[in-house]
Design an enzyme around this catalytic site. Structure first.
Site, PDB file in Angstrom:
ATOM      1  CG  ASN A   1      -2.745   4.290   1.244  1.00 26.12           C
ATOM      2  OD1 ASN A   1      -3.869   4.477   1.727  1.00 26.12           O
ATOM      3  ND2 ASN A   1      -2.309   3.084   0.931  1.00 26.12           N
TER       4      ASN A   1
ATOM      5  CB  SER B   1      -0.942  -0.004   1.206  1.00 26.12           C
ATOM      6  OG  SER B   1      -0.223  -0.228   2.384  1.00 26.12           O
TER       7      SER B   1
ATOM      8  CG  HIS C   1      -2.536  -0.397  -3.529  1.00 23.10           C
ATOM      9  ND1 HIS C   1      -2.699   0.924  -3.183  1.00 23.10           N
ATOM     10  CD2 HIS C   1      -2.851  -1.101  -2.406  1.00 23.10           C
ATOM     11  CE1 HIS C   1      -3.079   1.004  -1.921  1.00 23.10           C
ATOM     12  NE2 HIS C   1      -3.188  -0.211  -1.444  1.00 23.10           N
TER      13      HIS C   1
ATOM     14  CD  GLU D   1      -2.547   3.846  -5.975  1.00 23.22           C
ATOM     15  OE1 GLU D   1      -2.501   3.161  -4.930  1.00 23.22           O
ATOM     16  OE2 GLU D   1      -2.466   5.082  -5.953  1.00 23.22           O
TER      17      GLU D   1
END
Ligand code: CAA
Length: 283
Positions: free
Chosen positions: A190, A119, A140, A152
């Site tokens: 993130n 992540s 991801h 992602e």
């Protein structure tokens, strides 16, 4: 690059979800973890998810059984020997990941792509642990994997174009929407999500509002499906802290400083839904 057999490393929440969606799209899947009990628990999550679909009459019992039949449990890393794609969803620890990728590099066939579901850890650094950095890529997925549309896709410094295209096509075959991003701390998801969650924790820490009020503002005011503190509990407060630390270290900017309250909760073992208590309590 013809992908038929996918090995998923790590049978936790993310790994089991990835194995489920791959098997649902017809791939032969190996679901691997260190111990049989971890693999059994992952298979249990998948079984429960599929059974819920059967109960809601969205899936036939036969279909459920054939999906389950396409997932082979594994505790032997050597099962990567005939994989076309390995998706690593192990713990977020660079040392563990680089060791794992070095091993997979030795075992997996030359044509195999090695992907990581990390992540926030740098794909380029993970790739450098192998002799095939051009075949290493970030994939991801979001939690819960069977529901969330996004994958992602992170290009490492050396990722080859044909590897990117193969993973983009593969993600589409899973009925997901791939989005291309470059390799920077936290990628896009993130880098944006975690500072928002961290700010929500600061808002609570500074007594601006109650946890319920903070969540309600973001849920009803911004149309988020969950408030940020509920979402933090859902993701895991240890994971949130780890990602904030990765951002803080990676950019060196104080705007990514993890909130002391987040640290305190993690130290207390209040990790969110998975430990029964985070910002909220769970039975
Ligand atoms: N596994 C599988 N399916 C699940 C599930 C799970 N854990 N939780 C819910 N579902 C399914 C339900 O079965 C239901 O399916 P159907 O539509 O086929 O009936 C559907 O999802 C909707 O579920 P519910 O009606 O029970 O609940 P909801 O409408 O409140 O949705 C939610 C639940 C999808 C989790 C929603 O609250 C949501 O989208 N939350 C935000 C999730 C999010 O932001 N995820 C990203 C986290 S960040 C991340 O993953 C990246 C990282 O690196 C940290």
């Amino acid at each position: 690059m013809d992908i038929k057999k996918v090995m998923v490393i790590g049978a936790g929440q993310m790994g089991s979800g990835i194995a489920q969606v791959c098997a649902m799209s017809g791939y032969n899947v190996v679901l691997h973890d260190l111990k049989q009990e971890f693999v059994d628990r992952g298979m249990g999550i998948i079984n429960k998810n599929l059974s819920r679909q059967v109960e809601k009459e969205k899936m036939s019992e036969d279909n459920k059984n054939s999906i389950l039949g396409r997932i082979n449990p594994s505790t032997e890393l050597n099962n990567a020997a005939d994989a076309d794609l390995v998706i690593e969803a192990a713990v977020e620890n660079m040392e563990i990941k680089t060791k794992l990728f070095a091993q997979l590099d030795e075992i997996a066939p030359e044509h195999a792509i090695l992907a990581s579901n990390t992540s926030s850890l740098p794909i380029t650094e993970i790739a450098a642990a192998t002799k095939r950095p051009e075949k290493v890529i970030g994939m991801h997925f979001m939690n819960p994997v069977p529901v969330m549309k996004l994958v992602e896709i992170i290009r490492g410094l050396a990722t080859a174009n044909e590897v990117y295209t193969a993973i983009e096509d593969m993600s589409k075959s899973l009925n997901k929407v791939p989005v291309e991003v470059n390799d920077f701390p936290g990628f896009v998801s993130n880098r944006i999500l975690m500072p928002m969650i961290n700010e929500a924790v600061y808002t609570l820490y500074e007594g601006v509002a109650s946890k319920e009020a903070i969540d309600e503002v973001m849920k009803l005011g911004m149309n988020h499906p969950m408030g940020p503190l509920t979402l933090a509990d859902f993701i895991g407060l240890d994971t949130c802290l780890y990602i904030m630390e990765t951002l803080h270290e990676g950019f060196g900017d104080d705007k990514y400083r993890p909130c002391p309250l987040l640290r305190k909760y993690v130290k207390a073992g209040w990790l969110g839904k998975k430990s029964g208590r985070g910002f909220y309590e769970y039975s």
